[in-house]
Motif scaffolding. Structure first.
Motif, PDB file in Angstrom:
ATOM      1  N   MET A   1       0.829  -1.135  -0.083  1.00 33.65           N
ATOM      2  CA  MET A   1       0.028  -0.103  -0.110  1.00 33.65           C
ATOM      3  C   MET A   1       0.895   1.400  -0.033  1.00 33.65           C
ATOM      4  O   MET A   1       1.917   1.289   0.591  1.00 33.65           O
ATOM      5  CB  MET A   1      -0.907  -0.060   1.156  1.00 33.65           C
ATOM      6  N   SER A   2       0.507   2.292  -0.614  1.00 34.14           N
ATOM      7  CA  SER A   2       1.116   3.529  -0.832  1.00 34.14           C
ATOM      8  C   SER A   2       1.096   4.359   0.176  1.00 34.14           C
ATOM      9  O   SER A   2      -0.157   4.455   1.085  1.00 34.14           O
ATOM     10  CB  SER A   2       0.930   4.230  -2.199  1.00 34.14           C
ATOM     11  N   SER A   3       1.946   5.501   0.763  1.00 35.04           N
ATOM     12  CA  SER A   3       1.705   6.303   1.695  1.00 35.04           C
ATOM     13  C   SER A   3       2.618   7.516   1.363  1.00 35.04           C
ATOM     14  O   SER A   3       3.229   7.487   0.555  1.00 35.04           O
ATOM     15  CB  SER A   3       2.121   5.774   2.968  1.00 35.04           C
ATOM     16  N   THR A   4       2.267   8.598   2.015  1.00 34.26           N
ATOM     17  CA  THR A   4       3.134   9.991   1.692  1.00 34.26           C
ATOM     18  C   THR A   4       4.019  10.105   2.513  1.00 34.26           C
ATOM     19  O   THR A   4       4.464   9.096   3.391  1.00 34.26           O
ATOM     20  CB  THR A   4       2.115  10.962   1.972  1.00 34.26           C
ATOM     21  N   GLY A   6       4.618  11.706   5.071  1.00 34.05           N
ATOM     22  CA  GLY A   6       4.320  11.918   6.486  1.00 34.05           C
ATOM     23  C   GLY A   6       3.769  10.639   6.952  1.00 34.05           C
ATOM     24  O   GLY A   6       3.431  10.526   8.189  1.00 34.05           O
ATOM     25  N   GLY A   7       3.395   9.467   6.347  1.00 39.51           N
ATOM     26  CA  GLY A   7       3.162   8.521   6.404  1.00 39.51           C
ATOM     27  C   GLY A   7       1.480   7.994   6.513  1.00 39.51           C
ATOM     28  O   GLY A   7       1.092   6.962   6.877  1.00 39.51           O
ATOM     29  N   THR A   8       0.987   8.954   5.890  1.00 44.13           N
ATOM     30  CA  THR A   8      -0.663   8.892   5.888  1.00 44.13           C
ATOM     31  C   THR A   8      -1.015   7.848   4.761  1.00 44.13           C
ATOM     32  O   THR A   8      -0.384   7.633   3.703  1.00 44.13           O
ATOM     33  CB  THR A   8      -1.517  10.213   5.667  1.00 44.13           C
ATOM     34  N   HIS A   9      -1.875   7.148   4.929  1.00 45.31           N
ATOM     35  CA  HIS A   9      -2.320   6.074   3.996  1.00 45.31           C
ATOM     36  C   HIS A   9      -3.143   6.692   2.853  1.00 45.31           C
ATOM     37  O   HIS A   9      -3.974   7.495   2.746  1.00 45.31           O
ATOM     38  CB  HIS A   9      -3.351   5.010   4.922  1.00 45.31           C
ATOM     39  N   GLN A  10      -2.748   6.295   1.644  1.00 51.54           N
ATOM     40  CA  GLN A  10      -3.165   6.769   0.318  1.00 51.54           C
ATOM     41  C   GLN A  10      -3.841   5.646  -0.382  1.00 51.54           C
ATOM     42  O   GLN A  10      -4.429   5.902  -1.232  1.00 51.54           O
ATOM     43  CB  GLN A  10      -2.063   7.029  -0.627  1.00 51.54           C
ATOM     44  N   GLY A  11      -4.098   4.551   0.208  1.00 48.45           N
ATOM     45  CA  GLY A  11      -4.893   3.223  -0.349  1.00 48.45           C
ATOM     46  C   GLY A  11      -3.744   2.503  -1.369  1.00 48.45           C
ATOM     47  O   GLY A  11      -2.812   2.801  -1.198  1.00 48.45           O
ATOM     48  N   PHE A  12      -4.355   1.537  -2.076  1.00 47.73           N
ATOM     49  CA  PHE A  12      -3.816   0.582  -2.752  1.00 47.73           C
ATOM     50  C   PHE A  12      -3.371   1.250  -4.128  1.00 47.73           C
ATOM     51  O   PHE A  12      -3.922   2.153  -4.590  1.00 47.73           O
ATOM     52  CB  PHE A  12      -4.531  -0.532  -3.030  1.00 47.73           C
ATOM     53  N   THR A  13      -2.034   0.791  -4.607  1.00 47.18           N
ATOM     54  CA  THR A  13      -1.685   1.343  -5.902  1.00 47.18           C
ATOM     55  C   THR A  13      -2.626   0.811  -7.133  1.00 47.18           C
ATOM     56  O   THR A  13      -3.143  -0.274  -6.764  1.00 47.18           O
ATOM     57  CB  THR A  13      -0.237   1.060  -6.049  1.00 47.18           C
ATOM     58  N   GLU A  15      -1.506  -1.032  -9.218  1.00 42.67           N
ATOM     59  CA  GLU A  15      -1.036  -2.650  -9.338  1.00 42.67           C
ATOM     60  C   GLU A  15      -1.412  -3.465  -8.415  1.00 42.67           C
ATOM     61  O   GLU A  15      -1.863  -4.673  -8.550  1.00 42.67           O
ATOM     62  CB  GLU A  15       0.556  -2.535  -9.458  1.00 42.67           C
ATOM     63  N   GLU A  16      -1.501  -2.936  -7.138  1.00 43.13           N
ATOM     64  CA  GLU A  16      -2.112  -3.732  -5.990  1.00 43.13           C
ATOM     65  C   GLU A  16      -3.738  -4.169  -6.099  1.00 43.13           C
ATOM     66  O   GLU A  16      -3.957  -5.045  -6.040  1.00 43.13           O
ATOM     67  CB  GLU A  16      -2.051  -3.049  -4.797  1.00 43.13           C
ATOM     68  N   ARG A  17      -4.414  -3.049  -6.461  1.00 42.49           N
ATOM     69  CA  ARG A  17      -5.711  -3.293  -6.833  1.00 42.49           C
ATOM     70  C   ARG A  17      -6.060  -4.356  -7.949  1.00 42.49           C
ATOM     71  O   ARG A  17      -7.094  -5.256  -8.010  1.00 42.49           O
ATOM     72  CB  ARG A  17      -6.599  -1.987  -7.264  1.00 42.49           C
ATOM     73  N   ALA A  18      -5.342  -4.140  -9.083  1.00 37.17           N
ATOM     74  CA  ALA A  18      -5.262  -5.497  -9.901  1.00 37.17           C
ATOM     75  C   ALA A  18      -4.970  -6.581  -9.566  1.00 37.17           C
ATOM     76  O   ALA A  18      -5.595  -7.686  -9.951  1.00 37.17           O
ATOM     77  CB  ALA A  18      -4.354  -4.815 -11.259  1.00 37.17           C
ATOM     78  N   ALA A  19      -3.959  -6.781  -8.671  1.00 37.49           N
ATOM     79  CA  ALA A  19      -3.805  -8.055  -8.176  1.00 37.49           C
ATOM     80  C   ALA A  19      -4.937  -8.556  -7.332  1.00 37.49           C
ATOM     81  O   ALA A  19      -5.071  -9.780  -7.429  1.00 37.49           O
ATOM     82  CB  ALA A  19      -2.561  -7.975  -7.121  1.00 37.49           C
ATOM     83  N   PHE A 103       4.595  -5.448 -10.406  1.00 35.36           N
ATOM     84  CA  PHE A 103       4.498  -4.099  -9.892  1.00 35.36           C
ATOM     85  C   PHE A 103       5.571  -3.262 -10.249  1.00 35.36           C
ATOM     86  O   PHE A 103       5.983  -2.306  -9.238  1.00 35.36           O
ATOM     87  CB  PHE A 103       4.587  -4.499  -8.069  1.00 35.36           C
ATOM     88  N   LYS A 104       5.838  -3.220 -11.625  1.00 33.46           N
ATOM     89  CA  LYS A 104       7.103  -2.488 -12.040  1.00 33.46           C
ATOM     90  C   LYS A 104       8.330  -2.266 -11.248  1.00 33.46           C
ATOM     91  O   LYS A 104       8.746  -1.129 -10.861  1.00 33.46           O
ATOM     92  CB  LYS A 104       6.231  -0.721 -12.085  1.00 33.46           C
ATOM     93  N   SER A 105       8.843  -3.364 -10.868  1.00 36.55           N
ATOM     94  CA  SER A 105       9.853  -3.541 -10.181  1.00 36.55           C
ATOM     95  C   SER A 105      10.846  -3.748 -11.256  1.00 36.55           C
ATOM     96  O   SER A 105      10.981  -3.921 -12.313  1.00 36.55           O
ATOM     97  CB  SER A 105       9.880  -4.707  -9.245  1.00 36.55           C
ATOM     98  N   ARG A 106      12.474  -3.528 -10.755  1.00 38.20           N
ATOM     99  CA  ARG A 106      13.538  -3.708 -11.574  1.00 38.20           C
ATOM    100  C   ARG A 106      13.914  -5.196 -11.623  1.00 38.20           C
ATOM    101  O   ARG A 106      14.838  -5.578 -12.326  1.00 38.20           O
ATOM    102  CB  ARG A 106      14.545  -2.742 -11.315  1.00 38.20           C
TER     103      ARG A 106
END
Length: 150
Positions: A1-4, A6-13, A15-19, A103-106
């Motif tokens: 899950m992504s965050s800013t 400051g650590g606030t939750h931004q929801g799933f990316t 790619e995560e929603r697709a998974a 997940f767009k990884s290297r």
């Protein structure tokens, strides 16, 4: 899950929603299948189809990982897990292949679940980065898979 920052939750990316969507579809599909043998055969076809959809470098590695896992541990049943090729024992995923593109990884990843018997004291690796599957890497994968199901 992504965050800013400051650590606030931004929801799933995306790619995560697709998974998650892939996993829901996998569960529905599995529930509609017939006998155990039919389910197993279709699950393997689904895995091979997913591998065939991957870009060249991921596809080549996934094909080799699939060959090594199925030859080393025939008791592991291929299945899709969150849209990734995975291998399960008694319905529980033991290991999986995550393409770099997923997940767009290297790098691609060979991962092991808590079902894998890879314990080494109080800390051990449960995931391995893959950039190429050489003969040496195939031997290491085979050894890990043997240990995982022992």
């Amino acid at each position: 899950m992504s965050s800013t920052k400051g650590g606030t939750h931004q929801g799933f990316t995306a790619e995560e929603r697709a998974a998650l969507k892939d996993h829901a579809q996998e569960l529905k599909k599995a529930a509609r299948r017939g006998s155990h043998a039919e389910k197993a055969a279709q699950a393997e076809r689904d895995v091979l189809a997913k591998i065939a959809e991957m870009r060249d470098s991921d596809r080549i590695m996934a094909e080799r990982v699939h060959a090594v896992v199925t030859a080393t541990a025939p008791a592991l049943a291929p299945k899709l897990w969150y849209g990734m090729p995975a291998y399960a024992l008694d319905g529980k995923v033991v290991c999986f292949f995550q393409s770099a593109e997923k997940f767009k990884s290297r790098y691609a990843t060979l991962g092991f679940s808590d079902q894998a018997k890879l314990d080494e004291g109080t800390m051990w690796a449960a995931g391995f980065a893959l950039t190429e599957v050489t003969e040496e890497v195939e031997a290491r994968i085979a050894e890990l898979v043997r240990r995982a199901v022992s």
